[in-house]
Design a protein around this motif. Sequence first.
Motif, mmCIF file in Angstrom:
data_model
loop_
_atom_site.group_PDB
_atom_site.id
_atom_site.type_symbol
_atom_site.label_atom_id
_atom_site.label_comp_id
_atom_site.label_asym_id
_atom_site.label_seq_id
_atom_site.Cartn_x
_atom_site.Cartn_y
_atom_site.Cartn_z
ATOM 1 N N ASP A 188 80.779 -48.960 29.511
ATOM 2 C CA ASP A 188 79.492 -49.612 29.664
ATOM 3 C C ASP A 188 78.583 -48.325 30.208
ATOM 4 N N CYS A 189 78.949 -47.364 29.249
ATOM 5 C CA CYS A 189 78.105 -45.980 29.541
ATOM 6 C C CYS A 189 76.703 -46.061 28.799
ATOM 7 N N PRO A 190 75.813 -45.719 29.494
ATOM 8 C CA PRO A 190 74.360 -45.927 28.828
ATOM 9 C C PRO A 190 74.184 -44.918 27.890
ATOM 10 N N LEU A 191 73.387 -45.199 26.716
ATOM 11 C CA LEU A 191 73.109 -44.541 25.598
ATOM 12 C C LEU A 191 72.726 -42.988 25.969
ATOM 13 N N GLY A 192 73.400 -42.020 25.421
ATOM 14 C CA GLY A 192 72.666 -40.666 25.779
ATOM 15 C C GLY A 192 73.725 -40.038 26.842
ATOM 16 N N TRP A 193 74.539 -40.610 27.182
ATOM 17 C CA TRP A 193 75.699 -40.061 28.351
ATOM 18 C C TRP A 193 77.032 -40.329 27.739
ATOM 19 N N TYR A 194 77.796 -39.430 28.363
ATOM 20 C CA TYR A 194 79.285 -39.607 28.407
ATOM 21 C C TYR A 194 79.781 -39.869 29.650
ATOM 22 N N CYS A 195 80.571 -40.887 30.034
ATOM 23 C CA CYS A 195 81.096 -41.645 31.249
ATOM 24 C C CYS A 195 82.418 -41.242 31.262
ATOM 25 N N PHE A 196 82.905 -41.394 32.754
ATOM 26 C CA PHE A 196 84.220 -41.356 33.112
ATOM 27 C C PHE A 196 84.486 -41.948 34.271
ATOM 28 N N TYR A 197 85.377 -42.715 34.457
ATOM 29 C CA TYR A 197 85.722 -43.874 35.528
ATOM 30 C C TYR A 197 86.906 -43.289 36.580
ATOM 31 N N ASP A 198 86.779 -43.785 37.638
ATOM 32 C CA ASP A 198 87.727 -43.388 38.810
ATOM 33 C C ASP A 198 89.105 -44.385 38.222
ATOM 34 N N TYR A 234 82.317 -42.373 25.727
ATOM 35 C CA TYR A 234 81.365 -41.452 25.010
ATOM 36 C C TYR A 234 80.154 -42.340 24.324
ATOM 37 N N ASN A 235 79.231 -42.110 24.778
ATOM 38 C CA ASN A 235 77.780 -42.920 24.204
ATOM 39 C C ASN A 235 76.776 -42.040 23.708
ATOM 40 N N ILE A 236 77.187 -41.080 22.952
ATOM 41 C CA ILE A 236 76.337 -40.213 22.491
ATOM 42 C C ILE A 236 76.184 -40.472 20.911
ATOM 43 N N SER A 237 75.407 -40.105 20.167
ATOM 44 C CA SER A 237 75.311 -40.329 18.592
ATOM 45 C C SER A 237 76.258 -39.653 17.983
ATOM 46 N N SER A 238 76.478 -38.219 18.487
ATOM 47 C CA SER A 238 77.213 -37.222 17.664
ATOM 48 C C SER A 238 78.195 -36.422 18.620
ATOM 49 N N GLY A 239 79.022 -35.753 18.194
ATOM 50 C CA GLY A 239 80.069 -34.761 18.915
ATOM 51 C C GLY A 239 81.001 -35.539 19.567
ATOM 52 N N SER A 240 81.553 -34.658 20.565
ATOM 53 C CA SER A 240 82.759 -35.282 21.511
ATOM 54 C C SER A 240 82.681 -34.444 22.732
ATOM 55 N N VAL A 241 83.792 -34.876 23.752
ATOM 56 C CA VAL A 241 83.840 -34.236 24.835
ATOM 57 C C VAL A 241 85.312 -34.478 25.211
ATOM 58 N N VAL A 257 86.984 -37.906 23.729
ATOM 59 C CA VAL A 257 86.167 -38.953 23.352
ATOM 60 C C VAL A 257 85.116 -38.439 22.670
ATOM 61 N N GLY A 258 84.676 -39.231 21.648
ATOM 62 C CA GLY A 258 83.581 -38.984 21.092
ATOM 63 C C GLY A 258 83.171 -39.844 20.066
ATOM 64 N N ALA A 259 82.292 -39.464 19.208
ATOM 65 C CA ALA A 259 81.482 -40.402 18.193
ATOM 66 C C ALA A 259 82.438 -41.134 17.404
ATOM 67 N N ARG A 260 83.374 -40.614 17.037
ATOM 68 C CA ARG A 260 84.406 -41.340 16.329
ATOM 69 C C ARG A 260 85.560 -41.802 17.041
ATOM 70 N N ASN A 261 85.751 -41.637 18.335
ATOM 71 C CA ASN A 261 86.508 -42.566 19.193
ATOM 72 C C ASN A 261 86.013 -42.437 20.468
ATOM 73 N N ARG A 262 85.245 -43.494 20.806
ATOM 74 C CA ARG A 262 84.215 -43.607 21.871
ATOM 75 C C ARG A 262 84.734 -43.910 23.025
ATOM 76 N N VAL A 263 85.860 -44.841 23.137
ATOM 77 C CA VAL A 263 86.435 -45.385 24.412
ATOM 78 C C VAL A 263 88.055 -45.065 24.534
ATOM 79 N N LEU A 264 88.134 -44.694 25.795
ATOM 80 C CA LEU A 264 89.848 -44.473 26.202
ATOM 81 C C LEU A 264 89.818 -45.325 27.475
#
Length: 152
Positions: free
Chosen positions: A66-76, A109-116, A128-135
């Motif tokens: 449920d990461c908001p658009l424009g952010w990348y999120c990580f969960y505990d 990852y909820n950003i339109s391009s790139g990865s982290v 995670v990135g624009a091609r594989n958004r969730v782990l």
Amino acid sequence: MAAVLGGVLIAVAAPAPGLAAAKRELTDYLAAHPGGVPVSANEISYGDGALLVTLRAPAGTYAAADCPLGWYCFYDRPDFGYPRGKLSDCGRQNLATWQWQFRVASAHYNISSGSVTFSYYQTPLFTVGARNRVLADAGSNRDWANYVNRPC
């Protein structure tokens, strides 16, 4: 709780247990992870808003990225279990800056391009990135990440 005002007994309601529990959770989190500033009863800002930590998932949310658009999120926790940290900055960042090192169990990852890329020092663990958004579960790499790098 009761008070006497002008000879009349007035009942005063104690704070709702939910509110008291939320305040205690916020206080406990800040004691364990110092340096943050509360921005609401459920959110803490670190580094003047560079990282935002949300303590509890919105009501009705269960095991969902449920990461908001424009952010990348990580969960505990695996399966996007809260608390959730969210960043949007570019570059390599030390998660210890915000007391989040060795705590990443899932990511979105909820950003339109790139990865982290999440790393243990110099060793990449997962991306995670624009091609594989969730782990949903970092598996054997769970709780090892202490750096993130988002090239821009």
